[in-house]
Every structure is written in C-alpha cells, then in structure tokens.
Design a protein around this motif. Structure first.
Motif, PDB file in Angstrom:
ATOM      1  N   GLY A 111      78.484  62.129  33.087  1.00 31.32           N
ATOM      2  CA  GLY A 111      77.140  62.595  32.751  1.00 31.32           C
ATOM      3  C   GLY A 111      76.092  62.060  33.702  1.00 31.32           C
ATOM      4  O   GLY A 111      75.158  62.779  34.078  1.00 31.32           O
ATOM      5  N   GLY A 112      76.246  60.799  34.108  1.00 31.20           N
ATOM      6  CA  GLY A 112      75.312  60.220  35.063  1.00 31.20           C
ATOM      7  C   GLY A 112      75.375  60.892  36.415  1.00 31.20           C
ATOM      8  O   GLY A 112      74.338  61.138  37.052  1.00 31.20           O
ATOM      9  N   VAL A 113      76.591  61.222  36.849  1.00 27.85           N
ATOM     10  CA  VAL A 113      76.757  61.912  38.134  1.00 27.85           C
ATOM     11  C   VAL A 113      76.141  63.309  38.078  1.00 27.85           C
ATOM     12  O   VAL A 113      75.418  63.740  38.986  1.00 27.85           O
ATOM     13  CB  VAL A 113      78.249  61.995  38.506  1.00 27.85           C
ATOM     14  N   LEU A 114      76.426  64.026  36.983  1.00 22.88           N
ATOM     15  CA  LEU A 114      75.873  65.376  36.837  1.00 22.88           C
ATOM     16  C   LEU A 114      74.352  65.353  36.758  1.00 22.88           C
ATOM     17  O   LEU A 114      73.676  66.250  37.275  1.00 22.88           O
ATOM     18  CB  LEU A 114      76.451  66.041  35.580  1.00 22.88           C
ATOM     19  N   LEU A 115      73.819  64.316  36.114  1.00 24.27           N
ATOM     20  CA  LEU A 115      72.367  64.182  36.024  1.00 24.27           C
ATOM     21  C   LEU A 115      71.754  64.058  37.410  1.00 24.27           C
ATOM     22  O   LEU A 115      70.714  64.669  37.705  1.00 24.27           O
ATOM     23  CB  LEU A 115      72.018  62.958  35.172  1.00 24.27           C
ATOM     24  N   GLN A 116      72.398  63.283  38.276  1.00 23.12           N
ATOM     25  CA  GLN A 116      71.893  63.097  39.632  1.00 23.12           C
ATOM     26  C   GLN A 116      72.042  64.368  40.467  1.00 23.12           C
ATOM     27  O   GLN A 116      71.173  64.698  41.278  1.00 23.12           O
ATOM     28  CB  GLN A 116      72.628  61.938  40.315  1.00 23.12           C
ATOM     29  N   LEU A 117      73.134  65.093  40.249  1.00 26.88           N
ATOM     30  CA  LEU A 117      73.414  66.264  41.084  1.00 26.88           C
ATOM     31  C   LEU A 117      72.660  67.515  40.639  1.00 26.88           C
ATOM     32  O   LEU A 117      72.187  68.293  41.475  1.00 26.88           O
ATOM     33  CB  LEU A 117      74.918  66.555  41.077  1.00 26.88           C
ATOM     34  N   GLY A 118      72.564  67.713  39.312  1.00 27.20           N
ATOM     35  CA  GLY A 118      71.988  68.967  38.845  1.00 27.20           C
ATOM     36  C   GLY A 118      71.015  68.853  37.698  1.00 27.20           C
ATOM     37  O   GLY A 118      70.673  69.885  37.091  1.00 27.20           O
ATOM     38  N   TRP A 163      69.667  67.289  33.826  1.00 23.31           N
ATOM     39  CA  TRP A 163      70.306  67.169  32.519  1.00 23.31           C
ATOM     40  C   TRP A 163      70.993  68.450  32.073  1.00 23.31           C
ATOM     41  O   TRP A 163      71.984  68.415  31.326  1.00 23.31           O
ATOM     42  CB  TRP A 163      69.290  66.718  31.472  1.00 23.31           C
ATOM     43  N   ARG A 164      70.523  69.593  32.534  1.00 24.28           N
ATOM     44  CA  ARG A 164      71.135  70.863  32.119  1.00 24.28           C
ATOM     45  C   ARG A 164      72.562  71.016  32.649  1.00 24.28           C
ATOM     46  O   ARG A 164      73.379  71.734  32.055  1.00 24.28           O
ATOM     47  CB  ARG A 164      70.272  72.027  32.574  1.00 24.28           C
ATOM     48  N   ALA A 165      72.878  70.337  33.741  1.00 29.15           N
ATOM     49  CA  ALA A 165      74.231  70.418  34.304  1.00 29.15           C
ATOM     50  C   ALA A 165      75.272  69.879  33.328  1.00 29.15           C
ATOM     51  O   ALA A 165      76.430  70.316  33.341  1.00 29.15           O
ATOM     52  CB  ALA A 165      74.297  69.656  35.626  1.00 29.15           C
ATOM     53  N   ASN A 166      74.885  68.910  32.478  1.00 34.23           N
ATOM     54  CA  ASN A 166      75.824  68.377  31.493  1.00 34.23           C
ATOM     55  C   ASN A 166      76.313  69.466  30.551  1.00 34.23           C
ATOM     56  O   ASN A 166      77.504  69.517  30.201  1.00 34.23           O
ATOM     57  CB  ASN A 166      75.146  67.265  30.684  1.00 34.23           C
ATOM     58  N   PHE A 167      75.421  70.345  30.152  1.00 32.85           N
ATOM     59  CA  PHE A 167      75.805  71.382  29.196  1.00 32.85           C
ATOM     60  C   PHE A 167      76.596  72.505  29.851  1.00 32.85           C
ATOM     61  O   PHE A 167      77.472  73.108  29.214  1.00 32.85           O
ATOM     62  CB  PHE A 167      74.556  71.911  28.489  1.00 32.85           C
ATOM     63  N   TRP A 168      76.300  72.791  31.132  1.00 34.31           N
ATOM     64  CA  TRP A 168      77.158  73.748  31.840  1.00 34.31           C
ATOM     65  C   TRP A 168      78.573  73.190  31.972  1.00 34.31           C
ATOM     66  O   TRP A 168      79.558  73.941  31.846  1.00 34.31           O
ATOM     67  CB  TRP A 168      76.586  74.062  33.217  1.00 34.31           C
ATOM     68  N   ALA A 169      78.694  71.875  32.198  1.00 33.90           N
ATOM     69  CA  ALA A 169      80.013  71.247  32.288  1.00 33.90           C
ATOM     70  C   ALA A 169      80.741  71.312  30.950  1.00 33.90           C
ATOM     71  O   ALA A 169      81.955  71.545  30.891  1.00 33.90           O
ATOM     72  CB  ALA A 169      79.871  69.800  32.752  1.00 33.90           C
ATOM     73  N   LEU A 170      80.018  71.116  29.850  1.00 35.78           N
ATOM     74  CA  LEU A 170      80.632  71.223  28.528  1.00 35.78           C
ATOM     75  C   LEU A 170      81.107  72.648  28.255  1.00 35.78           C
ATOM     76  O   LEU A 170      82.173  72.848  27.648  1.00 35.78           O
ATOM     77  CB  LEU A 170      79.644  70.779  27.453  1.00 35.78           C
ATOM     78  N   ALA A 187      73.558  77.941  25.702  1.00 35.99           N
ATOM     79  CA  ALA A 187      72.203  77.969  25.139  1.00 35.99           C
ATOM     80  C   ALA A 187      71.503  76.637  25.338  1.00 35.99           C
ATOM     81  O   ALA A 187      70.306  76.595  25.650  1.00 35.99           O
ATOM     82  CB  ALA A 187      72.273  78.323  23.653  1.00 35.99           C
ATOM     83  N   CYS A 188      72.235  75.540  25.180  1.00 33.70           N
ATOM     84  CA  CYS A 188      71.656  74.212  25.426  1.00 33.70           C
ATOM     85  C   CYS A 188      71.194  74.079  26.874  1.00 33.70           C
ATOM     86  O   CYS A 188      70.120  73.536  27.157  1.00 33.70           O
ATOM     87  CB  CYS A 188      72.679  73.120  25.113  1.00 33.70           C
ATOM     88  N   ALA A 189      72.020  74.561  27.790  1.00 34.42           N
ATOM     89  CA  ALA A 189      71.688  74.470  29.210  1.00 34.42           C
ATOM     90  C   ALA A 189      70.437  75.275  29.556  1.00 34.42           C
ATOM     91  O   ALA A 189      69.737  74.949  30.517  1.00 34.42           O
ATOM     92  CB  ALA A 189      72.863  74.939  30.056  1.00 34.42           C
ATOM     93  N   SER A 240      71.282  61.243  29.941  1.00 36.61           N
ATOM     94  CA  SER A 240      70.258  62.246  30.219  1.00 36.61           C
ATOM     95  C   SER A 240      69.126  62.258  29.204  1.00 36.61           C
ATOM     96  O   SER A 240      68.153  63.012  29.383  1.00 36.61           O
ATOM     97  CB  SER A 240      70.889  63.645  30.245  1.00 36.61           C
ATOM     98  N   LEU A 241      69.222  61.465  28.145  1.00 37.94           N
ATOM     99  CA  LEU A 241      68.206  61.524  27.094  1.00 37.94           C
ATOM    100  C   LEU A 241      66.785  61.279  27.621  1.00 37.94           C
ATOM    101  O   LEU A 241      65.857  62.016  27.259  1.00 37.94           O
ATOM    102  CB  LEU A 241      68.553  60.543  25.973  1.00 37.94           C
ATOM    103  N   PRO A 242      66.568  60.261  28.471  1.00 36.66           N
ATOM    104  CA  PRO A 242      65.203  60.092  28.994  1.00 36.66           C
ATOM    105  C   PRO A 242      64.716  61.294  29.810  1.00 36.66           C
ATOM    106  O   PRO A 242      63.554  61.694  29.710  1.00 36.66           O
ATOM    107  CB  PRO A 242      65.323  58.837  29.875  1.00 36.66           C
ATOM    108  N   ALA A 243      65.629  61.877  30.609  1.00 38.09           N
ATOM    109  CA  ALA A 243      65.246  63.037  31.420  1.00 38.09           C
ATOM    110  C   ALA A 243      64.947  64.247  30.547  1.00 38.09           C
ATOM    111  O   ALA A 243      64.034  65.030  30.843  1.00 38.09           O
ATOM    112  CB  ALA A 243      66.369  63.365  32.408  1.00 38.09           C
ATOM    113  N   ILE A 244      65.699  64.410  29.460  1.00 34.40           N
ATOM    114  CA  ILE A 244      65.441  65.516  28.537  1.00 34.40           C
ATOM    115  C   ILE A 244      64.058  65.374  27.921  1.00 34.40           C
ATOM    116  O   ILE A 244      63.280  66.330  27.842  1.00 34.40           O
ATOM    117  CB  ILE A 244      66.531  65.562  27.439  1.00 34.40           C
ATOM    118  N   GLY A 245      63.747  64.159  27.481  1.00 38.42           N
ATOM    119  CA  GLY A 245      62.438  63.916  26.890  1.00 38.42           C
ATOM    120  C   GLY A 245      61.305  64.197  27.857  1.00 38.42           C
ATOM    121  O   GLY A 245      60.301  64.830  27.503  1.00 38.42           O
ATOM    122  N   ALA A 246      61.463  63.745  29.094  1.00 36.85           N
ATOM    123  CA  ALA A 246      60.420  63.950  30.104  1.00 36.85           C
ATOM    124  C   ALA A 246      60.252  65.430  30.437  1.00 36.85           C
ATOM    125  O   ALA A 246      59.128  65.930  30.583  1.00 36.85           O
ATOM    126  CB  ALA A 246      60.753  63.152  31.357  1.00 36.85           C
TER     127      ALA A 246
END
Length: 406
Positions: free
Chosen positions: A161-168, A170-177, A98-100, A39-45
C-alpha cells in the motif's frame, strides 16, 4: 467423497493449490483493511476530511464484513459453495472500482461498505469448504495452515500500500484490490471444485436461514466458541486501529518503518498457527484451546501492568502485544474447527456466525480503544485484557464445559 457430517479427511484436491486458493479467499479482509492504512492521511487531505472521518471508512468495511456473512454462509449451504463466492467477488471488484473513483468521503464510506459485503464471501465459504473435506482435527490443522497464506497479508499489504501510494496515490490501492478480486475470482471459477455434501443440501432445504441460525444460537457450545474466537480476534482489530497512532504518533517510529513493525505481529500469528498444526498431532483442538486461552490471559495481564506502570516503555509493551496477538494463531483455527464440528451439516451458517462474531467484537474493541484514547498504550492494554479474559470465560463456561482437560 465423504459427507460433511463424516468429514472427508482424505478428500481429493487438498494439495498446495487448494491451500493457496482458500488462503487467497480468506485474505480479502486483511487486504481490504491493511493495504490502505498508509493512505488514510492522503485520503483525508484529498477529500477534505479529518482523521476521525477517514477512520469511518475502516468502520464501514468492518460493518459490511460482519453483516454480509449472514447471507453468504446460509446461501452456500443451500446453493453450493462456488456460486456465492463468485457473486461476492464480483461485488467486491465493482465496489473496489467505485472506491477508486470516489468523488467524496461520503461516497467512499458507502463504497467501502459494499466492498466488504462482497469481500466477506471468500472467507466465510472457504471455511465451509475446509469442513466439507476434512474431519474435526484435520479441519483445525488445515485452518492453521491457511494462516500461513492469509497471515502474509498484514505483513505485505501495508508495504504494498505504501508503494502504491507513492506511485499512483491512494486511489491506486483500490485499483490493486480490484485486480486482486479478478484474479481470485478467475481461480475460483476454474480451479475450485464443488464440495457441499448432499446431507448439507437436504438440511438447508428443510429450514430457512433464520431457523438455522436460531438453532445454532440455542446451543451453548456454539455461542461459547463464537464468543471465545471473536473476543480473542478482537485483540487483532484493536491493534489494527490503534497501531498507527501508537507507533508513529506516540513512540515516533518513522512512517517508512511502520509496515515492518506492524508486520512483526502478523509473523507471530503465522508462527503460532504452524506450531498449532504440530500440537494437533498429539492433542485435540479443545485441549490446545484451554492452554492457549490461559496463555493469552497471562500475557494480557502482563501487558496491562507494563502499560500502567510504564516499566520498560515501548520495549516491554511491544513484545507483550506480540505475545497476546500470537495467541490468535492457536485460538482462531481451533475455535472455528470446534464450532464447525457442532453441526457439520450447517457448516456455512456456522462459518457465517463465527465470522460475524469476530468482526462485531472487533468493531466494538476498536471503538472502546478509541473512546479510552489518552495518547498512551493504556487503552490498548485495557481492551486486550478485557477481550482475552472474556474469551477465556466463554471458552470454559460455555464451549468446553464438561469436556476433558489437558
């Protein structure tokens, strides 16, 4: 149940349920790092920052992991194992939320730091729990078994993480965490039995946390094991930080395949850890350490030669990286178990010192690799060779000085 100084190898509660729970507690770090790498590229964008700034979110997490352990380790000796874990997990869950919800890159960096301050509790206290229940050799075997559980995180986390990025996004990764933290916290609350011995409690009450850490740092064996384990583990952090640019940017491996190639090295660590468990039926942890560190130096030297000569290209460099990283499966559990055996009454403080050394050397290795970056595999090879050589020297000149050879 035996005291910590005796090492209760036959303690109750050592079945697969405990293995899975302790493995989950140690997985906060790889989950927190590896799952959001895609998700790093998506976070940056989304937040309007470049790739270099998004890497700061990784560095902030590593810094939090290194610093936070100095609190939870001594606290677990003084207050018991369960309470510090629950406090850390609660902080991890709140910071993940908070990250999400982060509105800016600066906010995300700060939230990642706090997230790591909470997430480090699981790993540091879990190692102390293992030492509470087992003797020296069985501690090493149990820690190797935990790599089977926690080693799955670097394989599965980038894929998830890649699946969550596609579905929701980059913020979905932090909700999953956050959800992961809630699940592990609940399991700890209801399933983990207190294991701290009275001898450990008495020792902790007799000295301040700083005094305990100071006493440990005066022991050459302790310093040797911390450096040997930390520098060996630095090769993993080197690979984590450099792998996206090297695999995707330099060698053109599709981003969709990144997780699989990345995960192959984690499979090597898992396999080595399980082989280590079998070797410990015949050899002591110290004997295995001597052989494993020598193997790691040879593999790193071959990697250095391949990277600088260009011989074989990707097809020689990747297998040699696999061999270097596989040495971690032998080194991690044995250096940790041997360090915990230096003074079992200070198991929490030792676990904190060892864990902090690992993340500190990892952060330095990642920084060195970035500073040497030239669009090739050479920076990775140089950093890994220096780390493996330093690990072997610390092991032989400090930790194992005067002990019997294999």
């Amino acid at each position: 149940m035996a005291t910590a100084s005796e090492g209760g190898a036959g303690a109750k509660g050592t079945g697969w349920g405990l293995v899975v729970l302790l493995g989950a507690l140690t997985a906060f770090a790889p989950m927190g790092i590896d799952m959001y790498l895609p998700s790093l590229p998506a976070i940056g964008a989304d937040l309007g920052v470049d790739a270099a700034y998004t890497q700061i979110t990784v560095s902030a997490f590593l810094a939090g992991m290194a610093i936070g352990q100095f609190f939870y380790g001594p606290a677990s000796d003084r207050l018991g194992r369960k309470g510090p874990i629950l406090a850390g997990v609660a902080l991890f869950v709140l910071a993940s939320c908070a990250c999400a919800l982060a509105p800016s890159a600066e906010f995300l960096v700060a939230a990642r730091f706090v997230q790591a301050l909470g997430g480090c509790a699981g790993g540091v206290v879990a190692r102390a729990v293992v030492r509470d229940r087992f003797d020296h050799t069985e501690t090493a075997r149990m820690l190797s078994l935990l790599t089977l559980v926690m080693g799955l995180a670097p394989i599965l986390a980038p894929l998830l993480g890649g699946v969550l990025l596609q579905l929701g996004g980059w913020r979905a990764n932090f909700w999953a965490l956050a959800a992961f933290g809630v699940a592990v916290g609940a399991a700890t609350l209801f399933r983990l039995e207190e294991s701290r011995s009275e001898a450990t409690a008495v020792q902790a009450r007799s000295e301040s946390p700083l005094a305990a850490l100071g006493a440990l740092l005066k022991d050459p064996r302790m310093v040797g094991y911390a450096l040997a384990g930390g520098l060996n583990g630095a090769t993993l952090f080197t690979w984590i930080s450099a792998s996206p640019g090297l695999l995707i940017g330099v060698w053109g491996i599709p981003a969709s395949l990144f997780g699989w190639v990345f995960g192959l090295n984690a499979a090597g660590v898992i396999g080595a850890g399980q082989l280590n468990r079998q070797l410990l039926l015949r050899y002591t942890p110290e004997q295995v350490l001597r052989a494993a560190s020598a193997f790691g130096v040879v593999a790193a030297a071959l990697l250095l030669a391949a990277a600088f000569t260009g011989w074989g290209g990707m097809w020689s460099v990747l297998p040699l990286i696999f061999l270097v990283l596989s040495s971690y499966g032998f080194m991690a559990g044995n250096t940790m178990a041997s360090a915990l055996n230096v003074d079992p009454r200070r198991a929490g403080s030792i676990s904190a010192l060892m864990g902090s050394a690992s993340f500190a050397t990892g952060a330095l290795a990642s920084a060195l690799t970035g500073a040497l970056g030239d669009g090739s595999a050479r920076p990775v090879a140089v950093t890994m060779f220096l780390a493996m050589t330093g690990s072997a020297l610390a092991l032989r000149t400090l930790a194992l000085k005067g002990t019997a050879r294999v």
